[in-house]
Design an enzyme around this catalytic site. Structure first.
Site, short mmCIF file in Angstrom:
data_model
loop_
_atom_site.label_atom_id
_atom_site.label_comp_id
_atom_site.label_asym_id
_atom_site.label_seq_id
_atom_site.Cartn_x
_atom_site.Cartn_y
_atom_site.Cartn_z
N MET A 220 -1.61 3.33 -6.50
CA MET A 220 -1.74 4.37 -5.47
C MET A 220 -2.89 4.01 -4.52
O MET A 220 -4.01 3.78 -4.98
CB MET A 220 -2.03 5.73 -6.11
CG MET A 220 -0.88 6.31 -6.89
SD MET A 220 0.41 6.89 -5.78
CE MET A 220 1.76 7.01 -6.98
N HIS A 221 -2.57 3.98 -3.22
CA HIS A 221 -3.64 3.69 -2.27
C HIS A 221 -3.42 4.30 -0.89
O HIS A 221 -4.30 4.21 -0.03
CB HIS A 221 -3.81 2.17 -2.11
CG HIS A 221 -2.70 1.52 -1.34
ND1 HIS A 221 -1.49 1.21 -1.90
CD2 HIS A 221 -2.61 1.15 -0.03
CE1 HIS A 221 -0.71 0.65 -0.99
NE2 HIS A 221 -1.36 0.62 0.16
N ARG A 222 -2.27 4.94 -0.62
CA ARG A 222 -2.01 5.47 0.71
C ARG A 222 -3.02 6.58 1.04
O ARG A 222 -3.32 7.43 0.20
CB ARG A 222 -0.60 6.03 0.80
CG ARG A 222 0.50 5.00 0.66
CD ARG A 222 0.68 4.21 1.92
NE ARG A 222 1.67 3.15 1.72
CZ ARG A 222 1.96 2.23 2.62
NH1 ARG A 222 1.32 2.21 3.78
NH2 ARG A 222 2.86 1.30 2.38
#
Length: 379
Positions: A220-222
């Site tokens: 997860m990085h958005r």
């Protein structure tokens, strides 16, 4: 004069004066896409320079990819590092303007949709240097995503638009991109995946990191998922719900790490947090997962080819072919846990159809178009 003739005339170089190709790479997905293109152009005898902008500066996020993928060491590393969008893009443009001015390349080749991509396209356009965009035409139709802004503008500035899937051709046509600038060549990221299948040793990764036989892999990085402490907390709550179903293994991206850890990501006994992995280790971990939870673009493509169920925590995707032909499904926060349960209950791998031209030969196709175009432009 048409658009191409204006660009080439303004460049001011006599025909045949130079054929230097400059590749601009800034983030780990760029390296995976560039490797087969650089290799194919090398085989064709091209004179090439690789500029690593340093947009991803952690060793595990960039340098290790050059070793894993057999890429040549970058000729230049701008070392730009992190920062806000304006600050980072400005620093990239200053450094790239210097490099392009000194080298006067015949073509600048950019990849994907990161800030390095749009910075290089803008600088090259101002210097009247043609641009080739690998992975053109992808659209999420969500202008709140920085990547969507980058990819749309880059396509408008590019003389050669290399697309990975058929719907991208239609997107470019709808935006007025001339048909002779668009080339459907397949997906070079899949070239890299297929070319390294024998190296993806899931058992070695299990042993190295003490992973269980059955696990869900998450990335997860958005910004929409991790930048807000409140949103990160809501996401962590759902990830803990996934961990109630199966061990959750999560290589944590530098972006959002602080917010996710502050929200208690590590507090669940079945959550295993890892530092970012190199390409070979990461894809081996994906290959061995019972399911993948992600908000990444490229992982949607890799799971499609590997046949691993993929749950993408986003309201949209610029890669719809991974849904129609692959293993991917878009989910909301509230849908994540039940969708994971369903994926885990499904026997075996999800059936997928390989998208057209995802056959491991995109790199040579791109090299052929570039070589032919340079010869045509000079005459």
């Amino acid at each position: 004069m048409n658009r191409r003739e204006i660009v080439l005339a303004s460049n001011g170089a006599p025909a045949g004066a130079h054929r230097l190709l400059v590749h601009v790479l800034g983030a780990r997905p760029n390296f995976v896409k560039a490797a087969p293109v650089i290799d194919a152009l090398r085989a064709a005898g091209a004179d090439q320079v690789v500029i690593h902008t340093g947009q991803h500066y952690d060793e595990r996020m960039s340098d290790i990819f050059f070793r894993d993928l057999g890429l040549p060491e970058p000729d230049v590393n701008l070392g730009v590092g992190s920062g806000g969008h304006a600050e980072q893009t400005a620093a990239l443009m200053v450094g790239l303007d210097r490099e392009f001015t000194e080298r006067s390349p015949a073509l600048v080749i950019v990849y994907g949709d990161v800030n390095s991509t749009i910075a290089a396209a803008l600088v090259a356009a101002k210097l009247h240097i043609p641009v080739a965009h690998v992975e053109a035409g992808l659209r999420s139709f969500d202008m709140t995503m920085p990547e969507e802004v980058n990819r749309r503008l880059t396509d408008q500035l590019s003389e050669l638009c290399f697309v990975t899937s058929p719907e991208a051709v239609g997107h470019l046509a709808a935006e007025g991109v001339a048909v002779d600038r668009v080339h459907f060549v397949g997906n070079p990221m899949i070239d890299t995946l297929l070319g390294n299948l024998g190296k993806f040793d899931t058992e070695a990764v299990r042993a190295a990191y003490g992973l269980p036989e059955r696990y869900v892999l998450a990335t997860m990085h958005r910004p929409a998922n991790v930048d807000s402490p409140e949103t990160a907390a809501a996401l962590v709550n759902r990830l803990h719900g996934v961990a109630d179903l199966a061990d959750l293994v999560m290589p944590v991206h530098p972006r959002g790490r602080a917010n996710l850890l502050a929200a208690g990501l590590a507090d669940h006994p079945r959550v295993r947090i890892l530092d970012p992995l190199g390409y070979i280790e990461f894809v081996a971990a994906v290959r061995g997962a019972a399911a993948v939870v992600t908000d990444s673009g490229g992982i949607q493509e890799e799971t499609t080819v590997l046949g691993v169920p993929c749950l993408t925590v986003r309201p949209n995707t610029e890669r719809p072919i991974t849904i129609t032909h692959g293993t991917n499904r878009l989910v909301t926060f509230d849908e994540l846990v039940p969708a994971t349960r369903k994926a885990l209950e499904s026997a075996g791998r999800t059936e997928s159809r390989t998208p057209p031209l995802w056959d491991g030969h995109a790199g040579p196709r791109i090299a052929e178009v570039i070589t032919t175009s340079l010869n045509r432009w000079e005459h």
